[in-house]
Design an enzyme around this catalytic site. Structure first.
Site, PDB file in Angstrom:
ATOM      1  N   LYS A  53       0.813  -1.220   0.000  1.00 48.17           N
ATOM      2  CA  LYS A  53       0.000   0.000   0.000  1.00 48.17           C
ATOM      3  C   LYS A  53       0.847   1.271   0.000  1.00 48.17           C
ATOM      4  CE  LYS A  53      -4.218  -1.963   1.920  1.00 48.17           C
ATOM      5  NZ  LYS A  53      -5.161  -2.012   3.042  1.00 48.17           N
ATOM      6  N   LYS A  90      -5.755 -10.804  -6.180  1.00 49.47           N
ATOM      7  CA  LYS A  90      -6.985 -11.072  -5.425  1.00 49.47           C
ATOM      8  C   LYS A  90      -8.074 -10.091  -5.876  1.00 49.47           C
ATOM      9  CE  LYS A  90      -6.257  -8.082  -1.427  1.00 49.47           C
ATOM     10  NZ  LYS A  90      -6.325  -7.876  -0.009  1.00 49.47           N
ATOM     11  N   LYS A 116     -11.151  -3.871  -4.363  1.00 43.57           N
ATOM     12  CA  LYS A 116     -11.658  -2.589  -4.838  1.00 43.57           C
ATOM     13  C   LYS A 116     -10.509  -1.710  -5.307  1.00 43.57           C
ATOM     14  CE  LYS A 116     -13.678  -2.600  -0.829  1.00 43.57           C
ATOM     15  NZ  LYS A 116     -14.461  -2.507   0.413  1.00 43.57           N
TER      16      LYS A 116
HETATM   17  P1  AMP Z   1     -11.186  -5.060   3.699  1.00 44.60           P
HETATM   18  O1  AMP Z   1     -12.111  -4.670   2.589  1.00 44.60           O
HETATM   19  O2  AMP Z   1      -9.738  -5.006   3.293  1.00 44.60           O
HETATM   20  O3  AMP Z   1     -11.506  -4.342   4.983  1.00 44.60           O
HETATM   21  O4  AMP Z   1     -11.446  -6.619   3.965  1.00 44.60           O
HETATM   22  C1  AMP Z   1     -12.550  -7.108   4.688  1.00 44.60           C
HETATM   23  C2  AMP Z   1     -12.443  -8.608   4.810  1.00 44.60           C
HETATM   24  O5  AMP Z   1     -12.572  -9.225   3.524  1.00 44.60           O
HETATM   25  C3  AMP Z   1     -11.107  -9.076   5.384  1.00 44.60           C
HETATM   26  O6  AMP Z   1     -11.353 -10.131   6.297  1.00 44.60           O
HETATM   27  C4  AMP Z   1     -10.339  -9.573   4.181  1.00 44.60           C
HETATM   28  O7  AMP Z   1      -9.429 -10.603   4.516  1.00 44.60           O
HETATM   29  C5  AMP Z   1     -11.480 -10.120   3.311  1.00 44.60           C
HETATM   30  N1  AMP Z   1     -11.132 -10.077   1.874  1.00 44.60           N
HETATM   31  C6  AMP Z   1     -10.872  -8.968   1.137  1.00 44.60           C
HETATM   32  N2  AMP Z   1     -10.611  -9.293  -0.151  1.00 44.60           N
HETATM   33  C7  AMP Z   1     -10.691 -10.659  -0.238  1.00 44.60           C
HETATM   34  C8  AMP Z   1     -10.533 -11.606  -1.308  1.00 44.60           C
HETATM   35  N3  AMP Z   1     -10.258 -11.242  -2.537  1.00 44.60           N
HETATM   36  N4  AMP Z   1     -10.701 -12.924  -1.015  1.00 44.60           N
HETATM   37  C9  AMP Z   1     -11.002 -13.322   0.252  1.00 44.60           C
HETATM   38  N5  AMP Z   1     -11.177 -12.480   1.300  1.00 44.60           N
HETATM   39  C10 AMP Z   1     -11.024 -11.168   1.073  1.00 44.60           C
END
Ligand code: AMP
Length: 333
Positions: free
Chosen positions: A109, A195, A198
């Site tokens: 990041k 992965k 967004k």
């Molecule tokens: P965040 O949007 O980064 O706050 O992520 C929220 C949750 O979604 C966290 O537990 C991440 O590990 C999970 N997460 C985000 N992107 C992925 C993905 N592509 N595959 C699996 N889990 C994800």
């Protein structure tokens, strides 16, 4: 009853990576565990952001979580519980600078979404795994449902807890464990080497509230084979589509298409149609629920303020105990 905690950043939409990777578990675990889930707006300040949008996105994420089945009484907004930041500060003193610079998310990041146009990288971006440790340990969580990308941060959380316990000479914090779904890493359909996320741009994620034509278009153009898959093996893109199909609950279609693959008879168009149908079944359900929620916004916001206030009592209790153990002066004014 065992305790569960997880958090999600209010960065706009919720996508199927979040849902299949973590949020689906948030919903399912509510039956058997004492669960709390946070929308972590302090975390969203670590990268360049717009204050008006942050507030809107925070409420939007609350509505999204409710729409997919998280219960209002289990939800809180992080900045309504300032003890998270207080414990975060204390934990800064139980974590080394070197540990933080080794975090892969910081490395990623600080050269991409965490860096502003004029080259500014906030100290918050470096320190946010410490705040995350506070988010988890403040509720003495036994389990943390997250996607695979959070593994390293959970390891750091356990490390901070161990260091604190050692310093104060007491097994005060339990060491939390990760809980993965069957789909801990959902890949981008446009580029299966990444992965789903967004921050990578619009084509790299599919919202769980997406319109049918957009879902069909994104799945239709999903990369199936980048040309580097050995004969007879499944490419990362096709594997990802099968994973999504299974996660969406279309088990029969999944098994039939897998048989086609094994017989060398799989038509990608059939797989893609089945995946789009699977996702649509979920988005139809989630969109219907979200419309209901949106029509009752004021009441919902009041419920979340009340649940945050209730959940805060647990956080206050922990911070009081931690301050005592850490040698800080503890007076109730
Ligand atoms: P965040 O949007 O980064 O706050 O992520 C929220 C949750 O979604 C966290 O537990 C991440 O590990 C999970 N997460 C985000 N992107 C992925 C993905 N592509 N595959 C699996 N889990 C994800």
């Amino acid at each position: 009853m065992k305790k569960v905690l997880s958090c999600i950043q209010p960065t706009g939409n919720m996508h199927f990576g979040n849902y299949f990777g973590a949020v689906k578990n948030y919903v399912d675990l509510q039956k058997d565990y004492n669960c709390v889930y946070g929308v972590v707006d302090y975390h969203a300040m670590t990268a360049p952001y717009n204050p008006v949008k942050l507030r809107q996105n925070t409420w939007e994420m609350i509505f999204n979580l409710l729409a997919v089945g998280v219960k209002a009484e289990n939800l809180f907004i992080q900045s309504l519980i300032p003890e998270h930041a207080e414990l975060g500060w204390i934990f800064n003193c139980y974590c080394s600078y070197g540990q933080l610079t080794r975090m892969t998310q910081f490395k990623d990041k600080s050269s991409t979404t965490g860096k502003s146009d004029d080259g500014f990288i906030s100290a918050g971006l470096l320190g946010y795994p410490v705040l995350q440790a506070a988010d988890i340990l403040i509720y003495k969580a036994d389990f943390v449902p997250v996607g695979k990308d959070q593994e390293q941060h959970l390891e750091l959380t356990r490390n901070i807890a161990e260091r604190f316990n050692k310093q104060v000479g007491k097994d005060y914090f339990v060491l939390p464990e990760t809980l993965y779904t069957e789909t801990p890493k959902v890949l981008s359909t446009a580029d299966p080497s990444k992965k789903m996320s967004k921050s990578a741009g619009d084509k790299h994620y599919i919202s769980v509230f997406e319109k049918e034509e957009v879902i069909r278009k994104k799945i239709k153009s999903a990369v199936t084979d980048a040309g580097d898959t050995p004969e007879g093996e499944m490419s990362a893109g096709v594997n990802n589509l099968f994973t999504i199909l299974k996660a969406s609950g279309k088990i029969e279609a999944h098994n039939a298409l897998m048989e086609d693959f094994n017989n060398n008879a799989l038509k990608y168009v059939d797989l893609k149609n089945a995946v789009a149908d699977g996702l649509m079944t979920l988005t139809d359900k989630f969109n219907a629920k979200k419309s209901e929620i949106i029509s009752d916004k004021k009441n919902i916001k009041n419920q979340i303020k009340a649940s945050s206030n209730e959940i805060r009592k647990r956080a206050q209790e922990t911070v009081k105990e931690v301050k005592d153990l850490a040698g800080l002066i503890n007076i109730k004014f």
